[in-house]
Design a protein around this motif. Structure first.
Motif, PDB file in Angstrom:
ATOM      1  N   ARG A 139     -16.045 -19.603 -71.968  1.00 22.51           N
ATOM      2  CA  ARG A 139     -16.936 -20.307 -71.024  1.00 22.51           C
ATOM      3  C   ARG A 139     -16.137 -21.260 -70.154  1.00 22.51           C
ATOM      4  O   ARG A 139     -16.293 -21.312 -68.938  1.00 22.51           O
ATOM      5  N   LYS A 140     -15.256 -22.018 -70.779  1.00 21.53           N
ATOM      6  CA  LYS A 140     -14.446 -22.984 -70.027  1.00 21.53           C
ATOM      7  C   LYS A 140     -13.522 -22.280 -69.037  1.00 21.53           C
ATOM      8  O   LYS A 140     -13.311 -22.765 -67.929  1.00 21.53           O
ATOM      9  N   SER A 141     -13.013 -21.110 -69.409  1.00 18.16           N
ATOM     10  CA  SER A 141     -12.088 -20.390 -68.528  1.00 18.16           C
ATOM     11  C   SER A 141     -12.776 -19.894 -67.260  1.00 18.16           C
ATOM     12  O   SER A 141     -12.110 -19.624 -66.261  1.00 18.16           O
ATOM     13  N   GLN A 142     -14.080 -19.788 -67.274  1.00 18.68           N
ATOM     14  CA  GLN A 142     -14.806 -19.270 -66.113  1.00 18.68           C
ATOM     15  C   GLN A 142     -14.936 -20.303 -64.997  1.00 18.68           C
ATOM     16  O   GLN A 142     -15.287 -19.959 -63.879  1.00 18.68           O
ATOM     17  N   LYS A 143     -14.632 -21.552 -65.287  1.00 15.04           N
ATOM     18  CA  LYS A 143     -14.673 -22.589 -64.254  1.00 15.04           C
ATOM     19  C   LYS A 143     -13.438 -22.532 -63.366  1.00 15.04           C
ATOM     20  O   LYS A 143     -13.441 -23.022 -62.265  1.00 15.04           O
ATOM     21  N   ASP A 144     -12.381 -21.945 -63.899  1.00 15.98           N
ATOM     22  CA  ASP A 144     -11.105 -21.920 -63.194  1.00 15.98           C
ATOM     23  C   ASP A 144     -11.029 -20.739 -62.238  1.00 15.98           C
ATOM     24  O   ASP A 144     -11.715 -19.745 -62.394  1.00 15.98           O
ATOM     25  N   GLY A 145     -10.158 -20.864 -61.269  1.00 15.99           N
ATOM     26  CA  GLY A 145      -9.901 -19.755 -60.357  1.00 15.99           C
ATOM     27  C   GLY A 145     -10.821 -19.770 -59.152  1.00 15.99           C
ATOM     28  O   GLY A 145     -11.831 -20.451 -59.112  1.00 15.99           O
ATOM     29  N   SER A 146     -10.418 -19.018 -58.172  1.00 15.23           N
ATOM     30  CA  SER A 146     -11.241 -18.873 -56.979  1.00 15.23           C
ATOM     31  C   SER A 146     -11.129 -17.432 -56.514  1.00 15.23           C
ATOM     32  O   SER A 146     -10.395 -16.633 -57.077  1.00 15.23           O
ATOM     33  N   PHE A 147     -11.815 -17.119 -55.479  1.00 12.07           N
ATOM     34  CA  PHE A 147     -11.811 -15.773 -54.936  1.00 12.07           C
ATOM     35  C   PHE A 147     -10.854 -15.739 -53.759  1.00 12.07           C
ATOM     36  O   PHE A 147     -11.181 -16.195 -52.676  1.00 12.07           O
ATOM     37  N   SER A 148      -9.670 -15.208 -53.983  1.00 11.51           N
ATOM     38  CA  SER A 148      -8.652 -15.199 -52.936  1.00 11.51           C
ATOM     39  C   SER A 148      -9.043 -14.297 -51.763  1.00 11.51           C
ATOM     40  O   SER A 148      -8.474 -14.390 -50.690  1.00 11.51           O
TER      41      SER A 148
ATOM     42  N   ALA B 157     -11.590 -14.520 -50.043  1.00 13.38           N
ATOM     43  CA  ALA B 157     -12.305 -15.297 -49.029  1.00 13.38           C
ATOM     44  C   ALA B 157     -11.425 -15.574 -47.817  1.00 13.38           C
ATOM     45  O   ALA B 157     -11.898 -15.519 -46.685  1.00 13.38           O
ATOM     46  N   ALA B 158     -10.153 -15.864 -48.046  1.00 14.39           N
ATOM     47  CA  ALA B 158      -9.253 -16.153 -46.916  1.00 14.39           C
ATOM     48  C   ALA B 158      -9.090 -14.924 -46.024  1.00 14.39           C
ATOM     49  O   ALA B 158      -8.991 -15.050 -44.802  1.00 14.39           O
ATOM     50  N   ARG B 159      -9.086 -13.739 -46.639  1.00 17.67           N
ATOM     51  CA  ARG B 159      -8.970 -12.511 -45.843  1.00 17.67           C
ATOM     52  C   ARG B 159     -10.295 -12.157 -45.165  1.00 17.67           C
ATOM     53  O   ARG B 159     -10.314 -11.574 -44.086  1.00 17.67           O
ATOM     54  N   MET B 160     -11.379 -12.500 -45.789  1.00 17.16           N
ATOM     55  CA  MET B 160     -12.689 -12.181 -45.218  1.00 17.16           C
ATOM     56  C   MET B 160     -13.013 -13.073 -44.024  1.00 17.16           C
ATOM     57  O   MET B 160     -13.764 -12.682 -43.141  1.00 17.16           O
ATOM     58  N   TYR B 161     -12.480 -14.292 -44.057  1.00 15.66           N
ATOM     59  CA  TYR B 161     -12.764 -15.258 -42.991  1.00 15.66           C
ATOM     60  C   TYR B 161     -11.450 -15.772 -42.405  1.00 15.66           C
ATOM     61  O   TYR B 161     -11.123 -16.948 -42.520  1.00 15.66           O
ATOM     62  N   PRO B 162     -10.667 -14.909 -41.760  1.00 14.01           N
ATOM     63  CA  PRO B 162      -9.366 -15.351 -41.227  1.00 14.01           C
ATOM     64  C   PRO B 162      -9.551 -16.460 -40.193  1.00 14.01           C
ATOM     65  O   PRO B 162     -10.376 -16.340 -39.283  1.00 14.01           O
TER      66      PRO B 162
ATOM     67  N   ARG C 153     -13.981 -21.543 -47.852  1.00 13.06           N
ATOM     68  CA  ARG C 153     -14.278 -22.498 -48.933  1.00 13.06           C
ATOM     69  C   ARG C 153     -15.732 -22.390 -49.380  1.00 13.06           C
ATOM     70  O   ARG C 153     -16.034 -22.474 -50.565  1.00 13.06           O
ATOM     71  N   MET C 154     -16.626 -22.210 -48.429  1.00 19.24           N
ATOM     72  CA  MET C 154     -18.040 -22.064 -48.775  1.00 19.24           C
ATOM     73  C   MET C 154     -18.242 -20.786 -49.589  1.00 19.24           C
ATOM     74  O   MET C 154     -18.963 -20.780 -50.585  1.00 19.24           O
ATOM     75  N   HIS C 155     -17.597 -19.707 -49.177  1.00 21.16           N
ATOM     76  CA  HIS C 155     -17.646 -18.442 -49.913  1.00 21.16           C
ATOM     77  C   HIS C 155     -17.158 -18.657 -51.348  1.00 21.16           C
ATOM     78  O   HIS C 155     -17.814 -18.235 -52.308  1.00 21.16           O
ATOM     79  N   ASP C 156     -16.000 -19.316 -51.508  1.00 23.64           N
ATOM     80  CA  ASP C 156     -15.462 -19.599 -52.839  1.00 23.64           C
ATOM     81  C   ASP C 156     -16.436 -20.433 -53.664  1.00 23.64           C
ATOM     82  O   ASP C 156     -16.648 -20.161 -54.843  1.00 23.64           O
TER      83      ASP C 156
END
Length: 140
Positions: free
Chosen positions: A35-44, A46-51, A58-61
């Motif tokens: 459960r705690k591990s799910q707080k970490d990380g982001s969706f990389s 997003a930077a490619r989707m919104y160049p 950031r909103m996407h993430d």
């Protein structure tokens, strides 16, 4: 995701509950660590989707992180509810019982009233926390 929707998932949770009867601490610790591990990380992605649009990325993430966290809370609570329902009286050590109680009561100390009013996912998680508290009261 609710009980009865996916019989295979319900079966998996029941199996986890049986394992928890003999190996309570490792099961609970594993669930809480996951459960705690799910707080970490982001969706990389997003930077490619919104160049060139850092704000949109950031909103996407933020949206996907919130969804991931809500889902992980739901899954963890469902598993803990099933696991604690299968435990006998005093099956939890004092330290583990206190840890679960603290984690669960924390959800009710400062509730996000707006999120609860607007989100069925938040309400579902709150109901699962309440069920977990009931199970803890029965075994402690």
């Amino acid at each position: 995701m609710g009980p009865g929707v996916d019989p295979q998932f319900d079966e998996l949770l029941q199996s986890l509950g049986k394992v928890a009867q003999k190996h309570t601490k490792p099961v609970v610790d594993s669930l809480l660590r996951w459960r705690k591990s799910q707080k970490d990380g982001s969706f990389s992605d997003a930077a490619r989707m919104y160049p060139g649009n850092v704000k949109a990325a950031r909103m996407h993430d933020a949206i996907y992180t919130d969804r991931r966290v809500l889902a992980s809370i739901y899954l963890t609570c469902r598993a803990l509810v099933v696991a604690t329902a299968s435990l006998g009286k005093d099956a939890l050590s004092e330290a583990l019982g206190n840890q679960l109680e603290e984690l669960t009561f924390a959800q009710f100390r400062n509730p996000d009233i707006k999120a609860l009013a607007m989100s069925t996912n938040h309400r579902a998680n709150t109901e699962l926390y309440a069920m977990l508290l009931g199970n803890l009261a029965n075994i402690r």
